[in-house]
Design an enzyme around this catalytic site. Structure first.
Site, short mmCIF file in Angstrom:
data_model
loop_
_atom_site.label_atom_id
_atom_site.label_comp_id
_atom_site.label_asym_id
_atom_site.label_seq_id
_atom_site.Cartn_x
_atom_site.Cartn_y
_atom_site.Cartn_z
NE ARG A 1 21.60 39.72 20.70
CZ ARG A 1 22.69 39.15 21.24
NH1 ARG A 1 23.36 38.23 20.58
NH2 ARG A 1 23.10 39.51 22.45
CE1 TYR B 1 25.95 37.21 24.66
CE2 TYR B 1 28.09 37.83 23.76
CZ TYR B 1 26.71 37.75 23.63
OH TYR B 1 26.10 38.21 22.49
CG HIS C 1 24.85 43.12 19.74
ND1 HIS C 1 23.64 43.62 20.17
CD2 HIS C 1 25.60 44.20 19.41
CE1 HIS C 1 23.66 44.94 20.10
NE2 HIS C 1 24.83 45.33 19.64
#
Length: 390
Positions: free
Chosen positions: A284, A297, A288
């Protein structure tokens, strides 16, 4: 936004090619990427066509250009979704950036009578199945609950609850065997959903009842902020072993491999051999959803490494090197992408707003005192704006 905004376009000299892509001269011996001997790959990140002993595929130039077109238009539409959310036109948007090959390849492997059960990110599958992009936007704008008849395209409504669509797909697959049909079902889910109990239960039921369902896991490496290595001690495709059916890992950025593997998996299931798990190993490249900040992160270097494996640039390189597409084709596709963006922008801005009180309807068949109380409170809240002249 051009289709090559995520990575620099590679320039290599063209070579002549026959109309089909199966010439032995053009294919190297079977290769397996270093560090992952189980990964099925037919098109390397450098755009080199290779073979796999178990998953052969032979496509015409038109079919290859069609796959490229699907991925480009899916990415263009997805980019509009992100932009429209940033402009306040959508409440949320889950981008598929980087996952175009997994979705387009698997969807093109389906027959018309096969049935797909998506999550909320399968914009490429929706495109291939003929669902108008405007309908997807309507759901994230809040003007409908999906906006399409699932049976018209054999593409179920988007499922927000993580993993539940795997059970829906398994139940549907069990049902079509009772009807004597030879069609198959695909259940799409992500690496995060693979840790959900619903998915494990669907594996159990599908195995025990020999259901014709392909579990298609798009492992994009991150379940929101949780990396895959914190969810499983084995590669996800090997989870199928414990339930008694086969699993395979495919290069999720290779549209040819995704098409070949999914086609074989669908044939496996519809021939009465039971379910199969396909893990599309992809990435990805965006957040998200538009409410997520991936910089909190993961490192930029990680994304840059995956940009070199971009599924669209990979196929473009192959098309150019083999002389299967010319500049007129790419220019025409850019124009089509621009037109698609304009179309969805106009559609979203002309959608009627939903009835604000409709959310309180059809909750309980006979009504409920608490719902009535909430309805009255919300109506008073809305009326306060009118009183203030806003």
């Amino acid at each position: 936004m051009t289709v090559e905004s995520t990575a620099a376009r590679s320039k290599q000299p063209r070579r002549s090619s026959s109309k089909r892509t199966s010439s032995p001269k053009k294919k190297a011996a079977a290769k397996k990427p270093a560090g992952d001997p189980g990964l099925v790959q037919l098109l390397t990140p450098e755009g080199e066509r290779v073979e796999h002993p178990d998953y052969a595929i032979d496509l015409t130039a038109d079919e290859l250009r069609g796959l490229y077109r699907d991925m480009v238009l899916t990415r263009a539409f997805d980019a509009e979704g992100v932009t429209l959310q940033r402009q306040g036109e959508l409440g949320l948007w889950p981008s598929l950036l980087g996952q175009e090959a997994a979705q387009v390849g698997s969807a093109r492997a389906m027959r018309d009578d096969d049935y797909a059960f998506p999550t909320y990110r399968e914009h490429g599958v929706a495109w291939v199945r003929g669902v108008p992009p405007e309908n997807l936007l309507g759901m994230f704008r809040g003007v409908n609950n999906g906006g399409w008849d699932p049976n018209s395209n054999n593409f179920h409504l988007y499922t927000i609850v993580i993993g539940s669509q795997a059970l829906h797909a398994t139940g549907y697959a069990m049902g079509i065997t009772k009807d004597g049909a030879d069609s198959s079902v695909i259940a799409y889910f992500g690496d995060g959903a693979s840790s959900q109990g619903d998915v494990a239960e669907s594996f159990t039921f599908a195995a025990v009842y020999n259901a014709p369902v392909v579990f298609f896991c798009q492992n994009n490496q991150w379940a929101i902020s949780e990396p895959t290595e914190k969810q499983s001690r084995v590669p996800l495709y090997r989870r199928a072993d414990g339930f008694g059916f086969p699993g395979v890992r495919v290069d999720g950025n290779d549209v040819l491999a995704c098409l070949a593997v999914t086609r074989a998996a669908l044939e496996h299931t519809r021939s009465g051999q039971g379910p199969m798990l396909v893990e599309a190993y992809t990435y990805r490249m965006g957040a998200h959803t538009t409410s997520d900040d991936p910089t909190r992160y993961r490192e930029d270097e990680e994304r840059k490494g995956w940009e070199a494996k971009d599924p669209i640039l990979r196929l473009r390189t192959y098309l150019e090197n083999e002389g299967l597409a010319d500049e007129d084709f790419f220019a025409s596709l850019e124009e089509e992408s621009t037109a698609l963006g304009k179309r969805v922008r106009e559609a979203i801005r002309t959608m009627e707003n939903p009835d604000e009180m409709a959310m309180f309807e059809n909750i309980y068949a006979d009504g409920h005192a608490l719902v009535d109380e909430e309805r009255a409170a919300y109506a008073a809240y809305q009326a306060s704006f009118a009183e203030e002249g806003n």
